[in-house]
Design a protein around this motif. Structure first.
Motif, mmCIF file in Angstrom:
data_model
loop_
_atom_site.group_PDB
_atom_site.id
_atom_site.type_symbol
_atom_site.label_atom_id
_atom_site.label_comp_id
_atom_site.label_asym_id
_atom_site.label_seq_id
_atom_site.Cartn_x
_atom_site.Cartn_y
_atom_site.Cartn_z
ATOM 1 N N GLN A 1 -56.165 45.355 85.511
ATOM 2 C CA GLN A 1 -55.928 44.120 86.417
ATOM 3 C C GLN A 1 -57.212 43.804 87.212
ATOM 4 O OE1 GLN A 1 -52.039 44.381 88.189
ATOM 5 N NE2 GLN A 1 -50.960 44.568 86.220
ATOM 6 N N ALA A 2 -57.636 44.633 87.871
ATOM 7 C CA ALA A 2 -58.470 44.441 89.016
ATOM 8 C C ALA A 2 -59.757 43.862 88.101
ATOM 9 C CB ALA A 2 -58.957 45.625 89.660
ATOM 10 N N LEU A 3 -60.301 44.323 87.104
ATOM 11 C CA LEU A 3 -61.351 43.723 86.142
ATOM 12 C C LEU A 3 -61.040 42.636 85.810
ATOM 13 C CD1 LEU A 3 -62.447 47.021 84.426
ATOM 14 C CD2 LEU A 3 -63.691 46.112 86.368
ATOM 15 N N ILE A 4 -59.793 42.280 85.311
ATOM 16 C CA ILE A 4 -59.442 40.977 84.628
ATOM 17 C C ILE A 4 -59.531 40.135 85.851
ATOM 18 C CG2 ILE A 4 -57.495 39.808 83.624
ATOM 19 C CD1 ILE A 4 -56.786 41.972 82.255
ATOM 20 N N GLY A 5 -58.917 40.359 87.209
ATOM 21 C CA GLY A 5 -58.945 39.525 88.374
ATOM 22 C C GLY A 5 -60.567 39.120 88.644
ATOM 23 N N PHE A 6 -61.170 40.204 88.649
ATOM 24 C CA PHE A 6 -62.682 39.883 89.031
ATOM 25 C C PHE A 6 -63.352 38.909 88.159
ATOM 26 C CE2 PHE A 6 -67.111 40.636 88.735
ATOM 27 C CZ PHE A 6 -67.515 40.823 90.056
ATOM 28 N N PHE A 7 -63.195 39.281 86.792
ATOM 29 C CA PHE A 7 -63.781 38.150 85.760
ATOM 30 C C PHE A 7 -63.368 36.959 85.588
ATOM 31 C CE2 PHE A 7 -65.291 42.385 84.127
ATOM 32 C CZ PHE A 7 -66.803 42.165 84.446
ATOM 33 N N VAL A 8 -61.912 36.801 86.088
ATOM 34 C CA VAL A 8 -61.472 35.503 85.871
ATOM 35 C C VAL A 8 -61.707 34.849 87.058
ATOM 36 C CG1 VAL A 8 -58.984 34.158 86.457
ATOM 37 C CG2 VAL A 8 -59.383 36.005 84.540
ATOM 38 N N ALA A 9 -61.783 35.170 88.425
ATOM 39 C CA ALA A 9 -62.030 34.427 89.487
ATOM 40 C C ALA A 9 -63.439 34.170 89.827
ATOM 41 C CB ALA A 9 -61.834 35.350 90.975
ATOM 42 N N ALA A 10 -64.484 34.997 89.176
ATOM 43 C CA ALA A 10 -66.056 34.911 89.282
ATOM 44 C C ALA A 10 -66.328 34.047 88.249
ATOM 45 C CB ALA A 10 -66.370 36.366 89.249
ATOM 46 N N GLY A 11 -65.693 34.076 87.069
ATOM 47 C CA GLY A 11 -66.044 33.232 85.906
ATOM 48 C C GLY A 11 -65.683 31.788 86.173
ATOM 49 N N LEU A 12 -64.533 31.489 86.556
ATOM 50 C CA LEU A 12 -64.144 30.019 86.981
ATOM 51 C C LEU A 12 -64.883 29.603 87.894
ATOM 52 C CD1 LEU A 12 -60.128 30.311 86.561
ATOM 53 C CD2 LEU A 12 -61.682 29.056 85.090
ATOM 54 N N LEU A 13 -65.391 30.251 88.969
ATOM 55 C CA LEU A 13 -65.965 29.643 90.098
ATOM 56 C C LEU A 13 -67.385 29.318 89.811
ATOM 57 C CD1 LEU A 13 -65.264 28.766 92.975
ATOM 58 C CD2 LEU A 13 -65.888 31.005 93.927
ATOM 59 N N LEU A 14 -68.056 30.127 88.980
ATOM 60 C CA LEU A 14 -69.534 30.415 88.591
ATOM 61 C C LEU A 14 -69.667 28.955 87.695
ATOM 62 C CD1 LEU A 14 -70.579 33.870 88.226
ATOM 63 C CD2 LEU A 14 -71.374 32.361 90.219
ATOM 64 N N VAL A 15 -68.603 28.834 86.774
ATOM 65 C CA VAL A 15 -68.661 27.725 85.955
ATOM 66 C C VAL A 15 -68.694 26.474 86.766
ATOM 67 C CG1 VAL A 15 -67.218 26.362 84.175
ATOM 68 C CG2 VAL A 15 -67.747 28.941 83.903
ATOM 69 N N ALA A 16 -67.886 26.433 87.717
ATOM 70 C CA ALA A 16 -67.647 25.235 88.630
ATOM 71 C C ALA A 16 -69.255 25.086 89.187
ATOM 72 C CB ALA A 16 -66.799 25.399 89.603
ATOM 73 N N GLY A 17 -69.876 26.172 89.821
ATOM 74 C CA GLY A 17 -71.083 26.190 90.086
ATOM 75 C C GLY A 17 -72.073 25.401 89.465
ATOM 76 N N TRP A 18 -72.038 26.006 88.045
ATOM 77 C CA TRP A 18 -72.959 25.469 87.126
ATOM 78 C C TRP A 18 -72.710 23.918 86.983
ATOM 79 C CZ3 TRP A 18 -72.285 23.158 82.224
ATOM 80 C CH2 TRP A 18 -73.726 23.039 81.404
#
Length: 354
Positions: free
Chosen positions: A127-144
């Protein structure tokens, strides 16, 4: 009235207010002591710790907010012990494991009217790994997307995608950025989640139903993080006895700024809501720690590799601020992340719904 005065939620808010007041009072004293150490140790060999403190104070001579931050931390630690004693007032004796301070409680000692205890989570790491990649992924896509829209630019790019020249061209050290971002994310996420979603949410859930408990704690979470002094703020006379209160007034003035409230405070509050819901729906801290670490990691990485583009229309800054965590677009990302979390986590039992 007596029952309200014994409310643990009220005690937490009074603790924060007391810490701010004490910090405002002692920060000029801390500043003067620091400047004294800076003067005494300059150009002289002395004790290693004293020399380090003096050098640190010299570098912060024109940065009174840093002394206020240290004062707030010191005040929070000093007042923590009276708070812990106060939280026990009006209570009968009980086992340590039957408190929100415990990291895990067996089902046999959990009472519905005493809030929600944290439980062992066999799927915690995943769950921690899924949460990490979901949060980081969505925010970095927004940054891109912001980079493509010309709202930010790479530090090593001559111009932004909108043709704005880079005012400070410099190489991006990705290795250094990752070495800084990952430990920072893990430490900050773990400490803050244990405090806010582990301890404080446990206390709030004992005092009120889940929905108001999550909303109240999220307001407190946003408020505490919103106390960061405005960029470029200056205190006219940092040695004056009221310098801390002058700075505190400048900090609170941000609550009257619509952009600060919509672009920063609401984003922080939405972060708190998503993390609290993740903790409540899983009855553990693994998922909120992963989400929190993902946001911190992506924020630090993006900040280390980009510059905000200056001179954009004011309307643009309402949608995207000077970082990945400011503006209506990041607020939308937090809402989307919350929806993903709701889809990934279990549905609460009947009678426990927010």
């Amino acid at each position: 009235m007596a029952r309200w005065l014994q409310s643990d939620v009220l005690k937490i808010f009074l603790y924060v207010a007391g810490s701010l007041t004490l910090a405002a009072w002692i920060s000029p004293w801390l500043y003067n002591v620091g400047m004294g150490l800076a003067e005494v140790t300059e150009g002289k060999e002395t004790n290693g710790v004293i020399a380090w403190l003096g050098e640190h104070a010299r570098r912060s001579k024109d940065n009174f907010p840093r002394f206020f931050d240290r004062s707030f931390l010191l005040a929070s630690v000093v007042l923590l012990f009276p708070l812990l004693s106060w939280l026990k007032m009006g209570r009968g004796s009980g086992s340590y494991r039957d408190t929100p301070w415990s990291l895990r409680l067996p089902d046999s000692v959990v009472a519905m009217n005493r809030g929600q205890a944290l439980r062992r989570n066999p799927s915690g790491l995943s769950q921690a790994l899924i949460g990490f990649f979901v949060a980081a992924g969505l925010l970095l896509v927004a940054g891109w997307l912001m980079l493509q829209a010309g709202i930010f630019m790479w530090r090593d790019a001559a111009v932004s995608t909108g043709g704005v020249p880079n005012p400070l061209l410099m190489e991006i050290d990705w290795g250094k950025a990752f070495r800084k971002a990952l430990p920072t994310a893990l430490v900050v996420a773990t400490l803050e989640e244990v405090l806010f979603r582990g301890v404080l949410l446990g206390i709030f859930l004992r005092a009120m139903r889940p929905a108001p408990a999550i909303a109240t704690l999220s307001f407190l979470f946003a408020f505490v993080h919103f106390l960061e002094p405005p960029v470029g703020v200056r205190v006219p006379d940092p040695e004056a006895a009221d310098a801390g209160f002058v700075l505190l007034g400048q900090i609170f003035s941000r609550f009257a700024d619509p952009f600060s409230m919509l672009g920063r405070f609401l984003v922080l509050a939405s972060v708190g809501v998503v993390l609290a819901i993740a903790r409540w729906r899983t009855a553990s801290l693994w998922l909120p720690i992963g989400l929190h670490a993902g946001w911190v990691f992506s924020h630090v990485i993006f900040k280390s590799a980009t510059w905000p583009v200056a001179g954009l229309p004011e309307l643009v800054r309402w949608f995207v601020g000077a970082s990945l965590l400011e503006g209506l677009l990041p607020l939308t990302i937090m809402v989307i992340t919350g929806i993903v979390v709701a889809m990934l986590t279990r549905v609460p039992d009947e009678g426990e719904k927010v």
